[in-house]
Design a protein around this motif. Structure first.
Motif, PDB file in Angstrom:
ATOM      1  N   ALA A  96       0.827  -1.215   0.000  1.00 25.26           N
ATOM      2  CA  ALA A  96       0.000   0.000   0.000  1.00 25.26           C
ATOM      3  C   ALA A  96       0.858   1.260   0.000  1.00 25.26           C
ATOM      4  O   ALA A  96       0.447   2.292  -0.551  1.00 25.26           O
ATOM      5  N   TYR A  97       2.053   1.198   0.591  1.00 23.07           N
ATOM      6  CA  TYR A  97       2.870   2.413   0.613  1.00 23.07           C
ATOM      7  C   TYR A  97       3.475   2.728  -0.749  1.00 23.07           C
ATOM      8  O   TYR A  97       4.127   3.760  -0.919  1.00 23.07           O
ATOM      9  N   ASP A  98       3.239   1.833  -1.746  1.00 24.76           N
ATOM     10  CA  ASP A  98       3.672   2.168  -3.114  1.00 24.76           C
ATOM     11  C   ASP A  98       2.841   3.311  -3.701  1.00 24.76           C
ATOM     12  O   ASP A  98       3.142   3.787  -4.802  1.00 24.76           O
ATOM     13  N   VAL A  99       1.802   3.719  -2.982  1.00 24.35           N
ATOM     14  CA  VAL A  99       1.056   4.904  -3.425  1.00 24.35           C
ATOM     15  C   VAL A  99       1.964   6.118  -3.509  1.00 24.35           C
ATOM     16  O   VAL A  99       1.618   7.116  -4.186  1.00 24.35           O
ATOM     17  N   ALA A 100       3.118   6.065  -2.850  1.00 24.98           N
ATOM     18  CA  ALA A 100       4.092   7.164  -2.958  1.00 24.98           C
ATOM     19  C   ALA A 100       4.527   7.386  -4.398  1.00 24.98           C
ATOM     20  O   ALA A 100       4.848   8.514  -4.797  1.00 24.98           O
ATOM     21  N   VAL A 101       4.535   6.313  -5.207  1.00 21.36           N
ATOM     22  CA  VAL A 101       4.880   6.470  -6.630  1.00 21.36           C
ATOM     23  C   VAL A 101       3.850   7.352  -7.328  1.00 21.36           C
ATOM     24  O   VAL A 101       4.188   8.225  -8.133  1.00 21.36           O
ATOM     25  N   LEU A 102       2.569   7.130  -7.030  1.00 20.82           N
ATOM     26  CA  LEU A 102       1.516   7.954  -7.632  1.00 20.82           C
ATOM     27  C   LEU A 102       1.606   9.400  -7.147  1.00 20.82           C
ATOM     28  O   LEU A 102       1.400  10.333  -7.940  1.00 20.82           O
ATOM     29  N   PHE A 103       1.906   9.582  -5.848  1.00 18.62           N
ATOM     30  CA  PHE A 103       2.063  10.946  -5.334  1.00 18.62           C
ATOM     31  C   PHE A 103       3.217  11.668  -6.033  1.00 18.62           C
ATOM     32  O   PHE A 103       3.112  12.846  -6.385  1.00 18.62           O
ATOM     33  N   ALA A 104       4.326  10.955  -6.228  1.00 19.03           N
ATOM     34  CA  ALA A 104       5.486  11.557  -6.893  1.00 19.03           C
ATOM     35  C   ALA A 104       5.171  11.885  -8.345  1.00 19.03           C
ATOM     36  O   ALA A 104       5.539  12.949  -8.861  1.00 19.03           O
ATOM     37  N   MET A 105       4.469  10.955  -9.041  1.00 14.26           N
ATOM     38  CA  MET A 105       4.080  11.225 -10.429  1.00 14.26           C
ATOM     39  C   MET A 105       3.162  12.443 -10.509  1.00 14.26           C
ATOM     40  O   MET A 105       3.318  13.302 -11.399  1.00 14.26           O
ATOM     41  N   MET A 106       2.204  12.524  -9.583  1.00 20.74           N
ATOM     42  CA  MET A 106       1.288  13.659  -9.576  1.00 20.74           C
ATOM     43  C   MET A 106       2.051  14.972  -9.392  1.00 20.74           C
ATOM     44  O   MET A 106       1.735  15.988 -10.034  1.00 20.74           O
ATOM     45  N   SER A 107       3.068  14.973  -8.550  1.00 25.52           N
ATOM     46  CA  SER A 107       3.850  16.191  -8.323  1.00 25.52           C
ATOM     47  C   SER A 107       4.607  16.608  -9.586  1.00 25.52           C
ATOM     48  O   SER A 107       4.657  17.795  -9.927  1.00 25.52           O
ATOM     49  N   VAL A 108       5.176  15.617 -10.296  1.00 25.77           N
ATOM     50  CA  VAL A 108       5.906  15.936 -11.525  1.00 25.77           C
ATOM     51  C   VAL A 108       4.970  16.522 -12.572  1.00 25.77           C
ATOM     52  O   VAL A 108       5.280  17.518 -13.231  1.00 25.77           O
ATOM     53  N   VAL A 109       3.790  15.915 -12.728  1.00 23.60           N
ATOM     54  CA  VAL A 109       2.840  16.397 -13.740  1.00 23.60           C
ATOM     55  C   VAL A 109       2.340  17.796 -13.387  1.00 23.60           C
ATOM     56  O   VAL A 109       2.311  18.700 -14.237  1.00 23.60           O
ATOM     57  N   HIS A 110       1.931  17.984 -12.130  1.00 22.26           N
ATOM     58  CA  HIS A 110       1.329  19.259 -11.735  1.00 22.26           C
ATOM     59  C   HIS A 110       2.334  20.401 -11.756  1.00 22.26           C
ATOM     60  O   HIS A 110       1.985  21.532 -12.109  1.00 22.26           O
ATOM     61  N   HIS A 111       3.568  20.134 -11.399  1.00 23.07           N
ATOM     62  CA  HIS A 111       4.570  21.192 -11.325  1.00 23.07           C
ATOM     63  C   HIS A 111       5.473  21.222 -12.564  1.00 23.07           C
ATOM     64  O   HIS A 111       6.545  21.817 -12.531  1.00 23.07           O
ATOM     65  N   SER A 112       5.036  20.599 -13.646  1.00 22.68           N
ATOM     66  CA  SER A 112       5.859  20.520 -14.844  1.00 22.68           C
ATOM     67  C   SER A 112       6.016  21.887 -15.496  1.00 22.68           C
ATOM     68  O   SER A 112       5.101  22.696 -15.501  1.00 22.68           O
ATOM     69  N   ARG A 113       7.213  22.100 -16.066  1.00 27.54           N
ATOM     70  CA  ARG A 113       7.493  23.327 -16.816  1.00 27.54           C
ATOM     71  C   ARG A 113       7.877  23.030 -18.262  1.00 27.54           C
ATOM     72  O   ARG A 113       8.226  23.941 -19.009  1.00 27.54           O
ATOM     73  N   ALA A 164      -3.960  15.210 -12.224  1.00 24.06           N
ATOM     74  CA  ALA A 164      -2.802  16.111 -12.129  1.00 24.06           C
ATOM     75  C   ALA A 164      -2.647  16.941 -13.392  1.00 24.06           C
ATOM     76  O   ALA A 164      -2.303  18.133 -13.342  1.00 24.06           O
ATOM     77  N   PHE A 165      -2.925  16.338 -14.562  1.00 22.20           N
ATOM     78  CA  PHE A 165      -2.795  17.080 -15.815  1.00 22.20           C
ATOM     79  C   PHE A 165      -3.851  18.175 -15.909  1.00 22.20           C
ATOM     80  O   PHE A 165      -3.579  19.266 -16.445  1.00 22.20           O
ATOM     81  N   ALA A 166      -5.054  17.908 -15.411  1.00 19.71           N
ATOM     82  CA  ALA A 166      -6.090  18.947 -15.394  1.00 19.71           C
ATOM     83  C   ALA A 166      -5.670  20.115 -14.503  1.00 19.71           C
ATOM     84  O   ALA A 166      -5.868  21.291 -14.855  1.00 19.71           O
ATOM     85  N   LEU A 167      -5.065  19.788 -13.363  1.00 22.33           N
ATOM     86  CA  LEU A 167      -4.565  20.852 -12.491  1.00 22.33           C
ATOM     87  C   LEU A 167      -3.439  21.630 -13.165  1.00 22.33           C
ATOM     88  O   LEU A 167      -3.347  22.855 -13.026  1.00 22.33           O
ATOM     89  N   LEU A 168      -2.582  20.907 -13.907  1.00 17.67           N
ATOM     90  CA  LEU A 168      -1.509  21.582 -14.644  1.00 17.67           C
ATOM     91  C   LEU A 168      -2.084  22.538 -15.681  1.00 17.67           C
ATOM     92  O   LEU A 168      -1.644  23.689 -15.805  1.00 17.67           O
ATOM     93  N   THR A 169      -3.062  22.068 -16.444  1.00 13.75           N
ATOM     94  CA  THR A 169      -3.678  22.921 -17.475  1.00 13.75           C
ATOM     95  C   THR A 169      -4.315  24.159 -16.862  1.00 13.75           C
ATOM     96  O   THR A 169      -4.178  25.273 -17.385  1.00 13.75           O
ATOM     97  N   ARG A 170      -4.978  23.948 -15.742  1.00 17.41           N
ATOM     98  CA  ARG A 170      -5.615  25.085 -15.076  1.00 17.41           C
ATOM     99  C   ARG A 170      -4.570  26.069 -14.569  1.00 17.41           C
ATOM    100  O   ARG A 170      -4.752  27.284 -14.668  1.00 17.41           O
ATOM    101  N   ARG A 171      -3.477  25.552 -14.037  1.00 15.41           N
ATOM    102  CA  ARG A 171      -2.425  26.442 -13.530  1.00 15.41           C
ATOM    103  C   ARG A 171      -1.780  27.240 -14.660  1.00 15.41           C
ATOM    104  O   ARG A 171      -1.549  28.448 -14.548  1.00 15.41           O
ATOM    105  N   LEU A 172      -1.487  26.541 -15.779  1.00 17.31           N
ATOM    106  CA  LEU A 172      -0.872  27.245 -16.907  1.00 17.31           C
ATOM    107  C   LEU A 172      -1.806  28.314 -17.468  1.00 17.31           C
ATOM    108  O   LEU A 172      -1.361  29.399 -17.864  1.00 17.31           O
TER     109      LEU A 172
END
Length: 410
Positions: A96-113, A164-172
């Protein structure tokens, strides 16, 4: 993968200390979720791996790509330590703690430049989950998930990625709107500065026209009155009357300019109250004053009534007034001036020539000039889209020629 910090955007993310505190609270909450999930397992390394993943997630905003690389490396170590046939494997996989992979992926997508970073992060996670179903024989890892579990993992991964991608689009989008607003604000400030500069230039021209012409006439009239005061009191009296009339007109113009400075640009509807309209008829008035100051003025105005707009008549009047002022200042009494104002082929033509009182061009009898009058005349003509020319004549004197397009009253 490039790593850049996210710029907070108003109305999408909070700003200031509140935003930093909220972001830190979310990071800690995600880390606690991973750590609590790791405590459920009894493997020797489960808690350590989960704690390291949780610790890495605390830096997910500042170094999202690095955090994802660290979490994926720890997950790989987890799968390498997993022994499916051992009674108590050193590490559990999947856990269950492998959910950290999803959290890390979400951070990369949302904060992507960069455009490719979100897709790269999602692809890496999908490939990693696929490896659990096919295994990695060269690393000694046997398949330990079936097709159904793989589909569930992929579905969860795609759901998190799309969120995460929707949040990225909204942020951009929010950042582009903020950038556009800043650009519009800078453009507005630039327009205000340009308008202020144009207004200052207009006021400077008006002040120069009023003060220079009036003072030149008044000085020469005062000199003439002083010279003939005892011999011809009538001429002295006439000169004094001209000085008084010129001074009153100058004061009226000065009051108008000061009123504009205090109250701002007058409204279009009140132009008649705040701006004294000048017509071509007043050229004769300034010509008469120049004659009383000692000039010989030959004036010809050949323009049909109602053909010019007030702005065109004002420009023509100011040019003639400035020319007479320059003759008074530089040639003095005794000079002859020829003034021709006519309309021809859709243009108002102004020709002013003087003989310089027989002196070489450039000689000044009443003060000196820094050339502001010529600059002002050129600016006035160029604002109308016309052409302006001025220079000394052969021998003595000066000539001024201006052509002003007539576009308004036809």
């Amino acid at each position: 993968m490039a790593e850049e910090s996210t710029v907070p955007v108003p109305w999408i993310t909070p700003s200031g200390r509140y935003a930093r505190a909220l972001g830190r609270a979310i990071d800690v909450a995600l880390a606690l979720v991973v750590l609590l999930a790791a405590q459920r397992y009894t493997g020797d390394y489960d808690l350590l791996l989960g704690a390291l993943m949780a610790l890495a997630l605390l830096a997910r905003r500042r170094r999202p790509v690095t955090v994802m690389a660290v979490v994926l490396t720890l997950a790989l170590v987890q799968f390498l330590l997993y022994e499916p046939y051992a009674g108590t494997p050193p590490a559990s996989a999947p856990a269950a703690y492998d959910v950290a992979v999803l959290f890390a992926m979400m951070s990369v997508v949302h904060h992507s430049r960069t455009a490719w970073t979100p897709y790269a992060a999602g692809g890496v996670v999908l490939l990693a989950t696929a490896a659990t179903a096919v295994g990695a024989p060269f690393l000694g890892i046997e398949p330990f998930t079936d097709g159904g579990t793989l589909l569930v993992c992929w579905g969860l991964t795609l759901t998190v990625w799309l969120t995460a991608f929707a949040l990225l689009t909204r942020r951009l989008y929010a950042e582009s709107q903020a950038a556009r607003a800043r650009h519009a604000e800078r453009e507005q400030e630039q327009r205000v500065r340009l308008a202020a500069a144009r207004e200052r230039a207009e006021i400077a021209r008006e002040l120069h026209d009023v003060v220079a012409h009036s003072l030149a006439v008044m000085i020469l009239q005062a000199d003439g009155a002083g010279a003939v005061l005892r011999k011809s009191p009538d001429m002295a009296e006439s000169a004094l009357r001209t000085i008084a009339a010129t001074g009153r007109d100058a004061i009226d113009d000065m009051h108008r300019i000061v009123r504009v400075l205090r109250e701002g640009q007058p409204e279009a509807g009140s132009a008649g109250e705040d701006r004294r309209l000048v017509t071509l008829d007043e050229i004769e008035v300034v010509a008469d004053r120049a004659r009383t100051a000692g000039l010989t003025v030959d004036l010809s105005v050949d323009v049909a009534g109602g053909r010019l707009s007030p702005a065109e008549e004002m420009t023509a009047f100011r040019i003639v007034q400035e020319c007479l002022t320059n003759v008074l200042r530089h040639a003095g009494a005794g000079a002859a001036v020829d003034i021709r104002v006519r309309e021809e082929d859709g243009a108002l033509l102004i020709d002013v020539t003087d003989d310089g009182a027989g002196a070489l061009a450039g000689r000044a009898s009443v003060g000196t000039s820094g050339g502001n009058g010529l600059v002002g005349m050129r600016e006035r003509v160029e604002l109308t889209g016309g052409a302006f020319e001025a220079g000394p004549r052969l021998g003595s004197g000066w000539h001024v020629r201006a052509s002003i397009p007539v576009r308004t009253k036809r």
